[in-house]
Design a protein around this motif. Structure first.
Motif, PDB file in Angstrom:
ATOM      1  N   THR A  19       0.840  -1.209   0.000  1.00 29.24           N
ATOM      2  CA  THR A  19       0.000   0.000   0.000  1.00 29.24           C
ATOM      3  C   THR A  19       0.872   1.255   0.000  1.00 29.24           C
ATOM      4  N   VAL A  20       1.936   1.258   0.799  1.00 27.93           N
ATOM      5  CA  VAL A  20       2.867   2.393   0.822  1.00 27.93           C
ATOM      6  C   VAL A  20       3.506   2.585  -0.554  1.00 27.93           C
ATOM      7  N   LEU A  21       3.915   1.463  -1.157  1.00 27.69           N
ATOM      8  CA  LEU A  21       4.531   1.540  -2.482  1.00 27.69           C
ATOM      9  C   LEU A  21       3.547   2.093  -3.510  1.00 27.69           C
ATOM     10  N   PHE A  22       2.271   1.646  -3.408  1.00 24.55           N
ATOM     11  CA  PHE A  22       1.243   2.136  -4.331  1.00 24.55           C
ATOM     12  C   PHE A  22       1.026   3.641  -4.155  1.00 24.55           C
ATOM     13  N   GLY A  23       0.979   4.086  -2.892  1.00 24.19           N
ATOM     14  CA  GLY A  23       0.830   5.518  -2.622  1.00 24.19           C
ATOM     15  C   GLY A  23       2.010   6.318  -3.142  1.00 24.19           C
ATOM     16  N   ALA A  24       3.227   5.759  -2.965  1.00 23.69           N
ATOM     17  CA  ALA A  24       4.437   6.434  -3.449  1.00 23.69           C
ATOM     18  C   ALA A  24       4.426   6.543  -4.971  1.00 23.69           C
ATOM     19  N   VAL A  25       3.950   5.463  -5.642  1.00 22.51           N
ATOM     20  CA  VAL A  25       3.855   5.497  -7.110  1.00 22.51           C
ATOM     21  C   VAL A  25       2.858   6.572  -7.540  1.00 22.51           C
ATOM     22  N   LEU A  26       1.695   6.633  -6.856  1.00 20.61           N
ATOM     23  CA  LEU A  26       0.705   7.670  -7.165  1.00 20.61           C
ATOM     24  C   LEU A  26       1.283   9.062  -6.966  1.00 20.61           C
ATOM     25  N   LEU A  27       2.149   9.182  -5.965  1.00 26.13           N
ATOM     26  CA  LEU A  27       2.741  10.491  -5.648  1.00 26.13           C
ATOM     27  C   LEU A  27       3.532  11.027  -6.841  1.00 26.13           C
ATOM     28  N   PHE A  28       4.167  10.133  -7.575  1.00 22.22           N
ATOM     29  CA  PHE A  28       4.963  10.552  -8.735  1.00 22.22           C
ATOM     30  C   PHE A  28       4.156  10.492 -10.039  1.00 22.22           C
ATOM     31  N   VAL A  29       3.298   9.492 -10.148  1.00 19.21           N
ATOM     32  CA  VAL A  29       2.545   9.315 -11.388  1.00 19.21           C
ATOM     33  C   VAL A  29       1.341  10.269 -11.459  1.00 19.21           C
ATOM     34  N   ASN A 427     -18.630  25.566 -12.124  1.00 15.76           N
ATOM     35  CA  ASN A 427     -18.768  24.298 -11.403  1.00 15.76           C
ATOM     36  C   ASN A 427     -17.905  23.207 -12.033  1.00 15.76           C
ATOM     37  N   THR A 428     -17.897  23.159 -13.360  1.00 15.21           N
ATOM     38  CA  THR A 428     -17.064  22.176 -14.062  1.00 15.21           C
ATOM     39  C   THR A 428     -15.589  22.425 -13.773  1.00 15.21           C
ATOM     40  N   PHE A 429     -15.195  23.704 -13.826  1.00 14.32           N
ATOM     41  CA  PHE A 429     -13.811  24.058 -13.524  1.00 14.32           C
ATOM     42  C   PHE A 429     -13.450  23.671 -12.093  1.00 14.32           C
ATOM     43  N   HIS A 430     -14.354  23.966 -11.155  1.00 17.84           N
ATOM     44  CA  HIS A 430     -14.087  23.672  -9.749  1.00 17.84           C
ATOM     45  C   HIS A 430     -13.923  22.170  -9.539  1.00 17.84           C
ATOM     46  N   THR A 431     -14.767  21.377 -10.204  1.00 15.67           N
ATOM     47  CA  THR A 431     -14.678  19.916 -10.078  1.00 15.67           C
ATOM     48  C   THR A 431     -13.367  19.393 -10.646  1.00 15.67           C
ATOM     49  N   ASN A 432     -13.037  19.841 -11.863  1.00 16.11           N
ATOM     50  CA  ASN A 432     -11.862  19.307 -12.553  1.00 16.11           C
ATOM     51  C   ASN A 432     -10.539  19.848 -12.021  1.00 16.11           C
ATOM     52  N   LEU A 433     -10.557  21.098 -11.544  1.00  7.73           N
ATOM     53  CA  LEU A 433      -9.298  21.753 -11.176  1.00  7.73           C
ATOM     54  C   LEU A 433      -9.056  21.831  -9.675  1.00  7.73           C
ATOM     55  N   VAL A 434     -10.098  21.615  -8.880  1.00  5.93           N
ATOM     56  CA  VAL A 434      -9.935  21.702  -7.426  1.00  5.93           C
ATOM     57  C   VAL A 434     -10.286  20.376  -6.754  1.00  5.93           C
ATOM     58  N   VAL A 435     -11.493  19.862  -7.039  1.00  2.34           N
ATOM     59  CA  VAL A 435     -11.964  18.661  -6.344  1.00  2.34           C
ATOM     60  C   VAL A 435     -11.149  17.430  -6.742  1.00  2.34           C
ATOM     61  N   LEU A 436     -11.035  17.163  -8.042  1.00  2.19           N
ATOM     62  CA  LEU A 436     -10.311  15.966  -8.488  1.00  2.19           C
ATOM     63  C   LEU A 436      -8.842  15.968  -8.069  1.00  2.19           C
ATOM     64  N   PRO A 437      -8.098  17.071  -8.237  1.00  2.92           N
ATOM     65  CA  PRO A 437      -6.716  17.071  -7.736  1.00  2.92           C
ATOM     66  C   PRO A 437      -6.635  16.854  -6.235  1.00  2.92           C
ATOM     67  N   ALA A 438      -7.602  17.427  -5.489  1.00  2.00           N
ATOM     68  CA  ALA A 438      -7.608  17.247  -4.034  1.00  2.00           C
ATOM     69  C   ALA A 438      -7.862  15.783  -3.673  1.00  2.00           C
ATOM     70  N   VAL A 439      -8.789  15.147  -4.390  1.00  2.68           N
ATOM     71  CA  VAL A 439      -9.076  13.732  -4.147  1.00  2.68           C
ATOM     72  C   VAL A 439      -7.850  12.877  -4.459  1.00  2.68           C
ATOM     73  N   MET A 440      -7.192  13.193  -5.578  1.00  3.01           N
ATOM     74  CA  MET A 440      -6.001  12.430  -5.958  1.00  3.01           C
ATOM     75  C   MET A 440      -4.890  12.616  -4.924  1.00  3.01           C
ATOM     76  N   GLU A 441      -4.733  13.856  -4.457  1.00  2.60           N
ATOM     77  CA  GLU A 441      -3.702  14.105  -3.446  1.00  2.60           C
ATOM     78  C   GLU A 441      -4.039  13.382  -2.145  1.00  2.60           C
ATOM     79  N   PHE A 442      -5.333  13.370  -1.789  1.00  2.00           N
ATOM     80  CA  PHE A 442      -5.770  12.654  -0.591  1.00  2.00           C
ATOM     81  C   PHE A 442      -5.493  11.157  -0.732  1.00  2.00           C
ATOM     82  N   MET A 443      -5.759  10.615  -1.931  1.00  2.00           N
ATOM     83  CA  MET A 443      -5.517   9.195  -2.163  1.00  2.00           C
ATOM     84  C   MET A 443      -4.027   8.868  -2.073  1.00  2.00           C
ATOM     85  N   GLN A 444      -3.178   9.743  -2.627  1.00  2.00           N
ATOM     86  CA  GLN A 444      -1.734   9.507  -2.589  1.00  2.00           C
ATOM     87  C   GLN A 444      -1.244   9.364  -1.155  1.00  2.00           C
ATOM     88  N   TYR A 445      -1.519  10.389  -0.372  1.00  2.00           N
ATOM     89  CA  TYR A 445      -1.045  10.389   1.016  1.00  2.00           C
ATOM     90  C   TYR A 445      -1.870   9.439   1.885  1.00  2.00           C
TER      91      TYR A 445
END
Length: 492
Positions: A19-29, A427-445
């Motif tokens: 799981t740590v390795l997967f998170g680390a890969v997400l951190l770079f990918v 709303n589309t901009f907020h979803t694509n540029l704020v929400v999705l990156p935040a979710v991805m960052e949350f998933m990484q860490y």
């Protein structure tokens, strides 16, 4: 059973490591995936529905607010007194822009013409188009300066022509007439006997040539070859450089068409763009970061050097003949009429200009122009372009309409073109540029934290199981020792 628990603990440790390795890969990918998506959606391509539609039709509302400088003492101005003005407005127009004649070329460029129409918005305005204001008569006072070096007899004839057509030094007309044109015998005469002298062949108005018109034939890069080139102007009306100005640098067509910019901007980036209305390229600079409804942005503003004269800023020498800093002489692309562009109320201009006219109060908040950009995509979120139109006036002997007026750069109108992203687009901009990156960052860490927690807990459990396995063995050994001791005692 204890052995099984130990194996389970080891399994959790292995799972935690993975799981740590997967998170680390997400951190770079992850950032690379986001960057690739931004590039894909920023390229000008009909297959990119959202970005292509935004570029083609500009779905956000855009407005032009116009303010007139109503002259309060026209008779006194002709006697040489300082002009007194009061600001009237805003008179607000909805601006509709649409690109047409869109043609893609094999060299990764696209050509188009952008057409614009203006519609009056009474509910947003401080008055009606029927309001009456008094401003300098460009046909008379502008022509007087243009004819200053002609023979005296010719100037007398010009003055007589003005009197024949009852054209005075100041105009008192409705807002609608001044904006979109009014009937004038002098205009009809000039169009008949001196065709091409005036910018339009119909009625004469300050914005007559802007309504139902296009900004010229733009050819820009699509970004398919290099995303850094997206929206950059390749040519305008077939020209790769202008011929209005005195130096090659001033004649360069730089940057974009002023609507979007390349993605991945930094604080060191600038916003260069070409403006057909100003007949030149301009460049805005970074001022500060900000946030608009949760979306991060960079604010770009005009540097003080934008309209500086050649003495204060040498690269601007090509825009001369110059007057005070803060004025751009656009006579070379306005039929040689003595017209100057500045910031409203002479903001950021030489303070002496404020001494010549009474009633001006410049502030950055009301009169400074800015563009708020989302730096990752290069898309403007909030825009306010503010410019002022000024007329250079002076007494010209032989043309009696100029009276004894003092030499002055007279503000006539200023306008603000503004718009901001709102509604579904926001709303589309907020979803694509704020929400999705935040979710991805949350998933990484999140994966990294979850993996580390699993490793730590599983390690502790595994250690505890091994420790408990040793305790019974030790207890059995002590019990055997005690039994042997008791047997020896009984034999004795």
């Amino acid at each position: 059973m204890r052995v099984n628990k130990s194996k389970v603990a080891v399994g959790f440790i292995v799972t935690g490591v993975l799981t740590v390795l997967f998170g680390a890969v997400l951190l770079f990918v992850g950032p690379a995936v986001m960057k690739d998506q931004i590039i894909k959606n920023t390229v000008i391509d009909p297959q990119n529905d959202l970005s292509y539609t935004m570029w083609k039709d500009i779905p956000v509302p855009f407005f032009m607010s116009v303010y007139f400088f109503n002259v309060l003492n026209p008779k006194e101005v002709l006697k040489g007194e300082k002009p007194m003005v009061e600001q009237r407005g805003p008179y607000v127009y909805r601006k509709r822009c649409q690109k047409d004649n869109i043609t893609f070329h094999p060299n990764d460029t696209v050509s188009y013409r952008e057409y614009r129409k203006f519609f009056f918005e009474p509910s947003m305005s401080a008055g009606n188009e029927s309001d009456v204001v008094t401003i300098p008569n460009m046909l008379v006072l502008g022509a007087a300066v243009m004819m200053e070096k002609l023979p005296y007899a010719v100037r007398l004839m010009i003055s007589a022509t003005f009197k024949t057509f009852k054209e005075g030094p100041f105009l008192t007309k409705t807002v609608g007439e001044l904006m979109w044109g009014y009937d004038s015998g002098l205009v009809d005469f000039l169009n008949k006997y001196l065709p091409g002298m005036l910018p339009s062949s119909g009625k004469f108005g300050l914005f007559a040539e802007f309504n139902n018109s296009n900004t010229g034939l733009f050819t820009i890069f699509t970004g398919k070859d290099d995303i850094k080139n997206v929206h950059r102007v390749d040519s305008w009306n077939g020209l790769t450089e202008l011929s209005n100005w005195g130096t090659r640098q001033c004649n360069m067509i730089n940057g974009t068409a002023g609507q979007m910019w390349p993605p991945f901007m930094t604080k060191e980036s600038t916003l260069p763009f070409y403006s057909p209305d100003a007949c030149r390229s301009m460049e805005l600079v970074y001022q500060r970061p900000g946030v608009m409804k949760g979306i991060p942005l960079y604010r770009y503003v005009a540097p003080k050097t934008l309209f500086a004269n050649g003495t204060d800023y040498a690269p601007n020498e090509g825009f001369c003949p110059c007057r005070q800093s803060g004025l751009l002489n656009v006579s070379s692309c306005r039929h040689n009429s003595p017209v100057f562009i500045s910031h409203p109320h002479f903001f950021n201009a030489d303070p002496v200009l404020l001494d010549y006219v009474q009633g001006l109060h410049p502030t950055e908040e009301e009169h400074g122009l800015f563009i708020d950009i989302h730096p990752q995509t290069g898309v403007p979120l909030n825009v306010a372009i503010r410019l002022q139109l000024n007329l250079y006036m002076k007494q010209v002997s032989g043309i009696t309409e100029t009276g004894k007026m003092s030499e002055v750069v007279m503000p006539m109108i200023w306008f603000e073109e503004s718009g901001y992203i709102d509604g579904p687009i926001l709303n589309t901009f907020h979803t694509n540029l704020v929400v999705l990156p935040a979710v991805m960052e949350f998933m990484q860490y999140g994966f990294i934290v979850l993996g580390l927690a699993s490793i730590i807990i599983a390690t502790l459990v595994h250690h505890k199981i091994r420790a408990s396995d040793k305790e019974p063995a030790k207890g059995s050994h002590d019990h055997e020792t005690q039994e042997k001791y008791n047997m020896n005692n009984s034999e004795k």
